[in-house]
Design an enzyme around this catalytic site. Structure first.
Site, PDB file in Angstrom:
ATOM      1  N   GLY A  29      14.139   1.987  -2.269  1.00  0.00           N
ATOM      2  CA  GLY A  29      12.852   1.799  -1.006  1.00  0.00           C
ATOM      3  C   GLY A  29      13.306   1.711   0.023  1.00  0.00           C
ATOM      4  N   VAL A  84       9.806  -2.020   4.708  1.00  0.00           N
ATOM      5  CA  VAL A  84      10.600  -3.788   4.518  1.00  0.00           C
ATOM      6  C   VAL A  84      11.547  -3.064   4.660  1.00  0.00           C
ATOM      7  CG1 VAL A  84      10.573  -5.413   3.106  1.00  0.00           C
ATOM      8  CG2 VAL A  84       8.370  -4.826   3.521  1.00  0.00           C
ATOM      9  N   LYS A 123      -6.912  -7.970  -3.360  1.00  0.00           N
ATOM     10  CA  LYS A 123      -6.020  -6.918  -3.635  1.00  0.00           C
ATOM     11  C   LYS A 123      -7.449  -5.657  -3.178  1.00  0.00           C
ATOM     12  CE  LYS A 123      -2.253  -5.221  -2.355  1.00  0.00           C
ATOM     13  NZ  LYS A 123      -0.911  -6.531  -1.746  1.00  0.00           N
ATOM     14  N   GLY A 147      11.498   1.919   3.097  1.00  0.00           N
ATOM     15  CA  GLY A 147       9.931   1.830   3.803  1.00  0.00           C
ATOM     16  C   GLY A 147      10.022   1.511   5.120  1.00  0.00           C
TER      17      GLY A 147
HETATM   18  P1  NAD Z   1       6.132   1.238   1.703  1.00  0.00           P
HETATM   19  O1  NAD Z   1       5.165   2.549   1.354  1.00  0.00           O
HETATM   20  O2  NAD Z   1       6.815   1.716   3.267  1.00  0.00           O
HETATM   21  O3  NAD Z   1       7.846   1.760   1.100  1.00  0.00           O
HETATM   22  C1  NAD Z   1       8.096   1.987   0.055  1.00  0.00           C
HETATM   23  C2  NAD Z   1       9.209   2.862  -0.139  1.00  0.00           C
HETATM   24  O4  NAD Z   1       9.621   2.948  -1.319  1.00  0.00           O
HETATM   25  C3  NAD Z   1       8.980   4.264   0.121  1.00  0.00           C
HETATM   26  O5  NAD Z   1      10.173   5.252   0.889  1.00  0.00           O
HETATM   27  C4  NAD Z   1       8.647   5.622  -1.124  1.00  0.00           C
HETATM   28  O6  NAD Z   1       9.612   6.555  -0.540  1.00  0.00           O
HETATM   29  C5  NAD Z   1      10.314   4.446  -1.962  1.00  0.00           C
HETATM   30  N1  NAD Z   1       9.769   4.292  -2.970  1.00  0.00           N
HETATM   31  C6  NAD Z   1       9.351   4.764  -3.976  1.00  0.00           C
HETATM   32  N2  NAD Z   1       9.567   5.186  -5.418  1.00  0.00           N
HETATM   33  C7  NAD Z   1      10.499   4.917  -5.225  1.00  0.00           C
HETATM   34  C8  NAD Z   1      11.520   4.589  -6.598  1.00  0.00           C
HETATM   35  N3  NAD Z   1      11.612   5.147  -7.863  1.00  0.00           N
HETATM   36  N4  NAD Z   1      12.656   4.491  -6.011  1.00  0.00           N
HETATM   37  C9  NAD Z   1      12.844   4.911  -4.438  1.00  0.00           C
HETATM   38  N5  NAD Z   1      12.918   4.551  -4.047  1.00  0.00           N
HETATM   39  C10 NAD Z   1      11.039   4.235  -3.834  1.00  0.00           C
HETATM   40  O7  NAD Z   1       5.368   0.295   2.099  1.00  0.00           O
HETATM   41  P2  NAD Z   1       7.011  -0.961   2.041  1.00  0.00           P
HETATM   42  O8  NAD Z   1       5.562  -1.293   2.760  1.00  0.00           O
HETATM   43  O9  NAD Z   1       7.909  -1.200   3.164  1.00  0.00           O
HETATM   44  O10 NAD Z   1       6.914  -2.384   1.051  1.00  0.00           O
HETATM   45  C11 NAD Z   1       7.725  -2.518  -0.304  1.00  0.00           C
HETATM   46  C12 NAD Z   1       7.215  -3.213  -0.855  1.00  0.00           C
HETATM   47  O11 NAD Z   1       6.807  -4.551  -0.921  1.00  0.00           O
HETATM   48  C13 NAD Z   1       5.989  -2.795  -1.776  1.00  0.00           C
HETATM   49  O12 NAD Z   1       5.228  -3.008  -3.367  1.00  0.00           O
HETATM   50  C14 NAD Z   1       4.570  -3.969  -1.314  1.00  0.00           C
HETATM   51  O13 NAD Z   1       3.816  -4.080  -1.843  1.00  0.00           O
HETATM   52  C15 NAD Z   1       6.293  -4.955  -0.924  1.00  0.00           C
HETATM   53  N6  NAD Z   1       5.790  -5.254   0.222  1.00  0.00           N
HETATM   54  C16 NAD Z   1       5.476  -5.081   1.145  1.00  0.00           C
HETATM   55  C17 NAD Z   1       5.127  -5.888   2.674  1.00  0.00           C
HETATM   56  C18 NAD Z   1       4.626  -5.465   3.958  1.00  0.00           C
HETATM   57  O14 NAD Z   1       5.332  -6.325   4.625  1.00  0.00           O
HETATM   58  N7  NAD Z   1       4.897  -4.337   3.912  1.00  0.00           N
HETATM   59  C19 NAD Z   1       5.086  -7.500   2.139  1.00  0.00           C
HETATM   60  C20 NAD Z   1       4.650  -7.946   0.996  1.00  0.00           C
HETATM   61  C21 NAD Z   1       5.170  -6.994  -0.466  1.00  0.00           C
END
Ligand code: NAD
Length: 365
Positions: free
Chosen positions: A182, A186, A82, A184
């Protein structure tokens, strides 16, 4: 400090920790390499405003180890790594910064492969790719699989369905109340899939713009981000940041299942047992969020990337989850521990086979 880091690395058997700094472009990054038994250490590059340097180091180390287990349990032949970039993704990004990181990654000569993560985008990966070939997550036009979040979201819902079958004795999510934390990359993809399954969905995000966009497009209830842990729900789906299952939040949860994409959801290992004690089935994060990775790394399979094969493999998260629930029942283990056991068994078996395969020829006397 030094002895603390090395002690931690020793405790969990890390291979390397690499610090990268280039003042001219404002780059401060840390690459953690946990285990390369199955292949090169692979894991996304996260950009975040860490409060302290130690917090960043700890995050890199914890996330890298998580990747080792994730690949091992998902049957992917990659190791765990990472990268964390210390900075504000809204303010501190630049082409120069990501190209600088790319040059550091290149120096590692393939020991570490990077990708997109919280705070970084495919555009950032393009800059890294200008300096090094060691990038897994890339836009389709750059030879990659394109955005991976939809596959991650699909995998989360497959894992959730296996949990629903175990807890509620049915496959569809009709009428079940799901809270998505969240919205974002995903979370915003999980919501329509849940609605298609007939679930009642409530959402929360600290970014009002994201809440506004999603609630304008779909019939969801909006919750205050502080209120998610107290909401009446059947399933909690954390898709924001890690550490959210802890001493404070677990006693407040009113759900039967926790299943979401966020990495490192349990603040500490014992929180898995705490969830079980409260009768909550916890879907280990790295099992249910492996979809993006399975999709993304399909291009290492024979014939290069094939979308249909990739998605069929993502759908297998349902089977992996069902197998885990059986393992938990047989071995009387918390789910998180059962998942680790699955991964450790594969690492041990492949590690052993590798040692045998690479044993040097006996030198003739
Ligand atoms: P992202 O940055 O696109 O979205 C994260 C979202 O969470 C943001 O919209 C942010 O504003 C919100 N957030 C942060 N703190 C918060 C809180 N306290 N309450 C509510 N919302 C909050 O990230 P992502 O790519 O959607 O990933 C989300 C999670 O899934 C992360 O932990 C990431 O490591 C994990 N993940 C993502 C992927 C992927 O394909 N993108 C794959 C495996 C794991």
């Amino acid at each position: 400090m030094e002895s603390r880091i090395l002690r931690y690395m020793e405790q969990y058997d890390y291979e390397n920790l690499v610090f990268c700094q280039e003042r001219a472009v404002g780059l401060r990054a840390i690459i953690a390499i946990h285990d390369t038994t199955l292949g090169p250490a692979t894991g996304g590059a996260r950009m975040w405003t860490y409060a302290t340097e130690w917090e960043a180091i700890e995050d890199a180390l914890r996330l890298a180890r998580g990747m080792t287990y994730k690949y091992a349990a998902a049957g992917v032949n990659l190791g765990g790594g990472k990268c964390v970039i210390l900075g504000d993704p809204k303010r501190d990004k630049s082409e120069a910064l990501f190209r600088s990181l790319g040059r550091f990654i290149d120096r590692l000569g393939g020991l570490y492969l990077t990708g997109e993560d919280v705070g970084t985008t495919l555009r950032d990966m393009e800059y890294i790719r200008m300096e090094t070939p060691y990038v897994v997550t890339l836009p389709a036009a750059w030879g990659g699989a394109g955005p991976i979040a939809p596959a991650t979201a699909f995998g989360v819902v497959q894992g959730m369905k296996a949990c629903v079958e175990a807890v509620f004795g049915r496959q569809r999510l009709d009428g079940l109340r799901v809270v998505v934390q969240g919205l974002g990359a995903v979370g915003s993809e999980v919501v329509p899939l849940l609605l298609e399954e007939g679930a009642q969905v409530a959402v929360a995000d600290i970014d009002p713009e994201k809440v506004q966009r999603l609630s304008a497009a779909y019939p969801v209830t909006v919750l205050d981000p502080q209120a998610v842990y107290d909401a009446e729900m059947d399933i909690f789906c954390p898709c924001a940041l890690g550490g959210i299952l802890n001493d404070d939040t677990i006693p407040r949860l009113k759900c039967r299942i926790v299943c979401g994409s966020a990495n490192n959801q349990l603040r500490d290992e014992h929180h898995g047992a705490l969830l079980e004690a409260r009768g909550i089935l916890y879907a280990p994060d790295y099992i249910v969020n492996a979809g993006g990775t399975i999709f993304d790394t399909d291009r290492f399979n024979p014939g290069g990337f094939q979308r249909e094969r990739a998605m069929a493999n993502v759908a297998r998260i349902y089977e992996t989850m069902a197998a885990l629930i059986r393992l938990r029942d047989e071995e009387k283990l918390p789910m998180a521990r059962a998942a680790d056991l699955l991964a450790e068994r594969r690492l041990a078996a492949v590690g052993q086979a590798k040692r045998l395969a690479t044993r040097p020829e006996r030198v003739p006397e």
